[in-house]
Design an enzyme around this catalytic site. Sequence first.
Site, PDB file in Angstrom:
ATOM      1  N   PRO A  11       0.783  -1.226   0.000  1.00 28.91           N
ATOM      2  CG  PRO A  11      -0.091  -1.068   2.147  1.00 28.91           C
ATOM      3  CD  PRO A  11       0.537  -2.045   1.202  1.00 28.91           C
ATOM      4  CG  ASN A  12      -0.258   4.342   1.247  1.00 30.41           C
ATOM      5  OD1 ASN A  12      -1.223   4.878   0.706  1.00 30.41           O
ATOM      6  ND2 ASN A  12      -0.332   3.798   2.442  1.00 30.41           N
ATOM      7  CE1 TYR A  24       9.143   5.092   2.676  1.00 28.53           C
ATOM      8  CE2 TYR A  24       7.507   6.845   2.821  1.00 28.53           C
ATOM      9  CZ  TYR A  24       8.043   5.656   3.291  1.00 28.53           C
ATOM     10  OH  TYR A  24       7.487   5.031   4.376  1.00 28.53           O
ATOM     11  CG  ASN A  75       8.368  -2.113   0.331  1.00 31.65           C
ATOM     12  OD1 ASN A  75       7.806  -2.194   1.428  1.00 31.65           O
ATOM     13  ND2 ASN A  75       8.983  -1.019  -0.074  1.00 31.65           N
ATOM     14  CB  ALA A  78       1.431   0.230   6.222  1.00 31.72           C
ATOM     15  CG  HIS A  81       5.259  -2.145  10.182  1.00 27.22           C
ATOM     16  ND1 HIS A  81       6.573  -2.553  10.270  1.00 27.22           N
ATOM     17  CD2 HIS A  81       5.246  -1.142   9.249  1.00 27.22           C
ATOM     18  CE1 HIS A  81       7.317  -1.811   9.439  1.00 27.22           C
ATOM     19  NE2 HIS A  81       6.528  -0.959   8.814  1.00 27.22           N
ATOM     20  CG  ASP A  88      -0.408 -17.363   8.647  1.00 21.27           C
ATOM     21  OD1 ASP A  88       0.625 -17.476   9.342  1.00 21.27           O
ATOM     22  OD2 ASP A  88      -1.554 -17.280   9.140  1.00 21.27           O
ATOM     23  CD  GLU A  99      10.808  -7.534   5.950  1.00 27.07           C
ATOM     24  OE1 GLU A  99      11.162  -8.606   6.499  1.00 27.07           O
ATOM     25  OE2 GLU A  99      10.335  -6.582   6.587  1.00 27.07           O
ATOM     26  CG  HIS A 101      11.075  -2.340   4.590  1.00 30.01           C
ATOM     27  ND1 HIS A 101       9.705  -2.321   4.462  1.00 30.01           N
ATOM     28  CD2 HIS A 101      11.381  -3.491   5.237  1.00 30.01           C
ATOM     29  CE1 HIS A 101       9.206  -3.402   5.031  1.00 30.01           C
ATOM     30  NE2 HIS A 101      10.199  -4.137   5.501  1.00 30.01           N
ATOM     31  CG  LEU A 102      11.665   2.242  -1.084  1.00 27.10           C
ATOM     32  CD1 LEU A 102      10.334   2.913  -1.328  1.00 27.10           C
ATOM     33  CD2 LEU A 102      12.587   2.427  -2.267  1.00 27.10           C
ATOM     34  CB  SER A 103      12.624   4.285   4.937  1.00 32.46           C
ATOM     35  OG  SER A 103      11.601   3.432   5.431  1.00 32.46           O
ATOM     36  NE  ARG A 108      10.170   6.028   8.393  1.00 32.04           N
ATOM     37  CZ  ARG A 108       9.212   5.828   7.480  1.00 32.04           C
ATOM     38  NH1 ARG A 108       9.358   4.859   6.570  1.00 32.04           N
ATOM     39  NH2 ARG A 108       8.142   6.577   7.467  1.00 32.04           N
ATOM     40  NE  ARG A 112       7.112   4.337   9.830  1.00 30.81           N
ATOM     41  CZ  ARG A 112       6.001   4.443   9.093  1.00 30.81           C
ATOM     42  NH1 ARG A 112       5.628   3.463   8.302  1.00 30.81           N
ATOM     43  NH2 ARG A 112       5.258   5.535   9.123  1.00 30.81           N
TER      44      ARG A 112
HETATM   45  C1  DQA Z   1       8.264   1.015   3.771  1.00 34.93           C
HETATM   46  C2  DQA Z   1       8.366   1.218   5.294  1.00 34.93           C
HETATM   47  C3  DQA Z   1       7.015   1.005   5.941  1.00 34.93           C
HETATM   48  O1  DQA Z   1       7.136   1.213   7.367  1.00 34.93           O
HETATM   49  C4  DQA Z   1       6.004   1.980   5.408  1.00 34.93           C
HETATM   50  O2  DQA Z   1       4.736   1.739   5.967  1.00 34.93           O
HETATM   51  C5  DQA Z   1       5.950   2.005   3.929  1.00 34.93           C
HETATM   52  C6  DQA Z   1       7.188   1.885   3.165  1.00 34.93           C
HETATM   53  C7  DQA Z   1       9.591   1.344   3.046  1.00 34.93           C
HETATM   54  O3  DQA Z   1       9.736   0.928   1.898  1.00 34.93           O
HETATM   55  O4  DQA Z   1      10.445   2.029   3.612  1.00 34.93           O
HETATM   56  O5  DQA Z   1       4.889   2.219   3.338  1.00 34.93           O
HETATM   57  O6  DQA Z   1       7.965  -0.353   3.521  1.00 34.93           O
END
Ligand code: DQA
Length: 145
Positions: A11-12, A24, A75, A78, A81, A88, A99, A101-103, A108, A112
């Site tokens: 998401p997002n 980001y 990725n 959200a 978490h 599962d 896995e 994550h950009l950040s 943070r 997270r």
């Molecule tokens: C994220 C980190 C997550 O905590 C966050 O909710 C995201 C992006 C990252 O790529 O850094 O949407 O997965």
Amino acid sequence: MGKSVIVINGPNLNLLGKREPEIYGSTTLADIEALTRAHGENIDIETIFFQSNQEGDLVDAIQRAGASHSGIILNAAAYTHTSVALHDAIKACGLPVIEVHLSNIFSREEFRHHSYISSVAAGVICGFGAKGYVLALDALADIID
Ligand code: DQA
């Protein structure tokens, strides 16, 4: 048959480029796809991309992946978490999952710091921006070799 990896974004992440650029950066999801695809071509791995804002769609994509892919770059954004369902699904699918994550989620907010994905992932890459997807592809290439 050539090797194929699916890159699943949650998401997002469709908003990358516009979303919180101080965290980001300005790279869009299309940029990440192009970068990852180009690297895949160099190392002879087909890369397929999927993004959804819906948790169930991500579960479905993980369930389907076994039929045509040898590994997953995930990725889960959200849902990382919160989602026992994704945990599962990864366990059930039998494919190696990296896995991403950009950040750096550990630098943070505290909420997270916990991931439902990490304990069932082959490895975790975070904090390197778009480059993380390329690193993940190299890591998967070694695993599925
Ligand atoms: C994220 C980190 C997550 O905590 C966050 O909710 C995201 C992006 C990252 O790529 O850094 O949407 O997965």
